[in-house]
Design an enzyme around this catalytic site. Sequence first.
Site, PDB file in Angstrom:
ATOM      1  N   SER A   1      42.473  41.509  38.313  1.00 12.63           N
ATOM      2  CA  SER A   1      42.424  40.135  37.801  1.00 12.63           C
ATOM      3  C   SER A   1      43.885  39.415  38.041  1.00 12.63           C
ATOM      4  O   SER A   1      43.772  38.344  38.070  1.00 12.63           O
ATOM      5  CB  SER A   1      42.340  40.051  36.063  1.00 12.63           C
ATOM      6  OG  SER A   1      40.899  40.423  35.938  1.00 12.63           O
TER       7      SER A   1
ATOM      8  N   HIS B   1      42.450  35.057  28.824  1.00 12.73           N
ATOM      9  CA  HIS B   1      42.388  35.824  30.435  1.00 12.73           C
ATOM     10  C   HIS B   1      42.912  34.620  31.398  1.00 12.73           C
ATOM     11  O   HIS B   1      43.588  35.217  32.236  1.00 12.73           O
ATOM     12  CB  HIS B   1      41.049  36.429  30.469  1.00 12.73           C
ATOM     13  CG  HIS B   1      41.269  37.215  31.882  1.00 12.73           C
ATOM     14  ND1 HIS B   1      40.517  36.804  32.830  1.00 12.73           N
ATOM     15  CD2 HIS B   1      41.332  38.464  32.135  1.00 12.73           C
ATOM     16  CE1 HIS B   1      40.646  37.805  34.070  1.00 12.73           C
ATOM     17  NE2 HIS B   1      41.126  38.922  33.610  1.00 12.73           N
TER      18      HIS B   1
ATOM     19  N   ASP C   1      37.629  30.930  35.015  1.00 15.66           N
ATOM     20  CA  ASP C   1      37.978  32.139  34.167  1.00 15.66           C
ATOM     21  C   ASP C   1      37.351  31.704  32.792  1.00 15.66           C
ATOM     22  O   ASP C   1      36.358  31.029  32.380  1.00 15.66           O
ATOM     23  CB  ASP C   1      39.490  32.410  34.024  1.00 15.66           C
ATOM     24  CG  ASP C   1      39.943  33.600  33.923  1.00 15.66           C
ATOM     25  OD1 ASP C   1      39.639  34.250  33.108  1.00 15.66           O
ATOM     26  OD2 ASP C   1      40.541  34.283  34.931  1.00 15.66           O
TER      27      ASP C   1
END
Length: 537
Positions: A395, A217, A177
Amino acid sequence: MKKKYFILLFICTSLLHAQQDAWVYLKDKPSSPTFFNSPSKMLSQRALDRRSNQKIDLDAKDVPIESTYLNQIKSKSGVSVMATSKWLNAIHVRGTQTDLNAMKALPFVEKIDFANKSLNQSAKSIAVKKEKNVSKTAKTKIEYAYGTSSNQIQMLNGHLLHQQNYTGSGKIIAVMDSGFPGVNSAQPFKRLIDNKQILGGYNYVLRNPDFYTGTSHGTSVLSTMGGFKENQLVGTAPDASYYLFITENDTSENPVEESLWVEAAEKADSLGVDIINTSLGYFDFDNTSYNHTYSEMDGKTAFMSRGAEIAFSRGIIVVSSAGNSGESSNPNIAVPADAVSVLAIGAVNASEIRTSFSSIGPSFDNRIKPDVMAQGQSAIISDPLGNIVTANGTSFSSPILTGLVACLWQALPNKTNKEIREIIIKSSDRFAAPNNLYGYGVPDFNAAFSDQLDLNEIAVNEVVIYPNPTADLLSLILPKNSTSGIIQFFNTAGQKVFEKKIENNDSSISIKELQTGLYLYKFQSQDFIKTGKIYKQ
């Protein structure tokens, strides 16, 4: 005419002097015999065991790039080495077209493959670099609202695996990520830290060991698998272990990120990782001449997709978000969701209706994509400060499902990665009639486990109690070396509510009189004690 010729010449000259990205493919690996004679120089014992358990032989892809070749390329003036891949025997380089093409003269170079595809053909078409501002995580909308994570687990019947003590223990997940700030400090990750379930990681973007940095994220992605905040957030694999790798540079979009991903996947393989989650997708780049086309979504063209396929061939399960472009002019899946063996995960809402942003299939070669679906709208996640919030995006549908892949594989330890992937797809609610909006649908992980319960695979020193959950009868199988034992049930307050002596000729017991709820059981024989959980419907 002279003016037009001058402009064309200027464009050509500018292109020749512009920095280009390319992959240098090498012809061979002369040091292969040395590494085959000492496999531990390539792979950890856990990685070797994973390969052995799945009957996967070592091959030339496992051998590192020839160091003498790499050093010669590093020494070339005007050439920067950005990443390497032993699997593809390739080196990602950056430099001018002239400097990169000069390396074709090296005797060990097989070919140069430019990210700008027009440079790999005759120079009839000239792509002019056009920069654009890209915010890759802007598609993820965060809304501060407290809630419960029960729906995103129960939708997949993952809670029923949890109730049977299948919580990901013994499995290792690598998370690729853009950053993991707060994982080492926020409360929802405290359990992971205290139990030493974060095994390590690396920042491939900055080439340093600090992976608790970057954008949040990755933090949010990890929280859906390993996060734990009682009555607010329980990850789908709270007892799995994790490696955290930063491969995504959120400030730009460049093909080097595909190469960094492959490099990290190779590291994950060498460490013995079982599953890779990648909530990333690549299609457009800052330099538009690097953009992928839909025709390249065939599972065998993009560098990252090829790397993901090799990862699967090493015995790893690769799970990827399908993408969030369903409402755009290019609604199809992106790299690496196009890869044949990658589990590409689309997004549904809490009612199992596909979200409009979830990317669609098919792949360019007309395969069903996405593969399966999970909740990606109003998913419950943690931010870097430990706030429990909701977020939208494939995601999050990807890691929610990834965690349950770990739980299922824990429950079925003798299955190969190919078998686990097939079992998940076959358990999905649209398996009989898949389409390119939902793929094969929403999986049922408890059914996937129950349907695969093979009594011939049970270890001789194991007690098997099934089905779980049950409304009445429980079947028991005692180890071959055990003739009897006592089974006891306790309620959640620790009070004993049931006890029975079990003999080898007993095949079942009735718990019809017990009230609906969760019970702890203890089976004790002369040789051992086995404990677990049973849910009475």
